[in-house]
Scaffold this active site. Structure first.
Site, short mmCIF file in Angstrom:
data_model
loop_
_atom_site.label_atom_id
_atom_site.label_comp_id
_atom_site.label_asym_id
_atom_site.label_seq_id
_atom_site.Cartn_x
_atom_site.Cartn_y
_atom_site.Cartn_z
N HIS A 1 -1.94 -2.46 -3.75
CA HIS A 1 -2.24 -3.38 -2.81
C HIS A 1 -3.29 -2.86 -2.00
O HIS A 1 -3.42 -2.51 -0.71
CB HIS A 1 -1.11 -3.61 -1.64
CG HIS A 1 -1.19 -4.40 -0.75
ND1 HIS A 1 -1.90 -5.11 0.11
CD2 HIS A 1 0.10 -5.44 -0.52
CE1 HIS A 1 -1.65 -5.83 0.79
NE2 HIS A 1 -0.29 -6.30 0.45
N GLU B 1 -5.36 -7.14 -5.08
CA GLU B 1 -4.33 -6.38 -5.29
C GLU B 1 -4.26 -6.63 -6.88
O GLU B 1 -4.04 -7.33 -7.54
CB GLU B 1 -2.95 -6.88 -4.73
CG GLU B 1 -3.07 -6.90 -3.10
CD GLU B 1 -1.98 -7.67 -2.53
OE1 GLU B 1 -0.67 -7.29 -3.19
OE2 GLU B 1 -1.96 -8.33 -1.51
#
Length: 310
Positions: A180, A280
């Site tokens: 992330h 991500e």
């Protein structure tokens, strides 16, 4: 689920490290790398990278100025590891949902204490490996038996990350995941992402409808999309160009909270959405993975300057 009072053993003797040192930030322990060519900060909680940059450069990762470094609390910014599920449980495939016993997003890896496995150093590179053994200790939140091993390789060219999941159970293991990555920008409205122009994405803000991407990705408010693409992408901001080169991924998540959601996020400055975005590298939505007993899968990412690859 984890005990931060004791430092996990390392296979490399700390006294033999030339560039890597233990450091305490807030209430959390981290490995701080001060190499002549680059600097990095990696926390044991969450195996979370919060800083990487070549020498004399600003952090390539965005960190919230309000981030808190406390046991069991997710660190806002850097590169959180979402594992063994991504997003909210209800939006995962049934094979993944049946293993999740607590209705929290992004799994438990990002707030768990990982074990230091190895530190390797050279004149040009530092490599650090951490592991998380997801066994009966996590029985209250997840049904499964797996090992996650993450390796960070730092050099002046960039940062390479590999997250390998191994199914240690007898039954097939379905999981989703993401690296992330929070990235900085001087101005979100003058920022664009290249490389996703010929793909479809799920727009989670529009009832999870499928939309065709046309041209570069721009930002004019909240964005939360899952692209069905695992190709290299380029991030172009007013001040920098970065490339994100994925491995083992056929999905890419693009996120910015926009002004309204930013007000509701924890540890997030109200105007912070103007200076950041997330790209991500993922196995999300239909790109989730299934491992039979003993099988492994590696999700990887190289973050570097545009035009330079490992």
């Amino acid at each position: 689920m984890s005990d931060s009072s004791s430092r996990p053993p390392a296979t490399a003797t700390p006294g033999h490290w030339s560039f890597t040192r233990w450091n305490t930030v807030g209430q959390l322990e981290a490995l701080e790398v001060n190499h002549p060519l680059f600097r990095a900060v990696l926390f044991l909680q969450g195996a979370q990278l919060t800083h990487f940059a070549p020498a004399d450069e600003r952090n390539w990762l965005w960190m919230s100025e309000l981030a808190r470094f406390q046991p069991g609390r997710a660190i806002r910014g850097g590169m959180p590891v979402c594992w063994p599920w991504f997003g909210i449980p209800a939006r995962n495939a049934p094979e993944i949902r049946k293993r999740i016993l607590r209705d929290t997003p992004h799994g438990f890896a990002r707030t768990s204490l990982w074990r230091l496995e190895d530190v390797r150093e050279s004149a040009h590179e530092v490599e650090i490996s951490l592991s998380l053994h997801a066994n009966d200790e996590f029985a209250a939140v997840w049904h499964g038996h797996a090992m996650a091993l993450i390796t960070f390789s730092f050099s002046v060219r960039g940062c390479q990350v590999g997250l390998t999941t191994t199914n240690l159970g007898r039954d097939p293991l379905a999981f989703s995941q993401a690296l992330h990555t929070y990235l900085p920008t001087e101005d979100i409205v003058r920022t664009r992402i290249l490389g996703l122009g010929s793909s479809q994405y799920i727009d989670t803000l529009q009832g999870w409808q499928y939309v065709n991407q046309e041209g570069p990705v721009y930002f004019d408010g909240e964005v939360d999309r899952i692209y069905e693409a695992g190709e290299p992408v380029s991030l172009v901001t007013p001040g920098n160009k970065r490339i994100l080169n994925p491995v083992g991924s056929d999905s890419t998540v693009v996120w910015n909270p926009g002004p309204e959601k930013a007000k509701r996020l924890s540890d997030f400055p109200e105007s912070g959405w103007q200076k950041m975005l997330c790209i991500e590298t993922a196995n999300a939505a239909s790109d989730y993975r299934v491992l039979n007993e003993g099988q492994s899968h590696t999700l990887g990412l190289f973050l570097g300057r545009k035009g330079k690859r490992p």
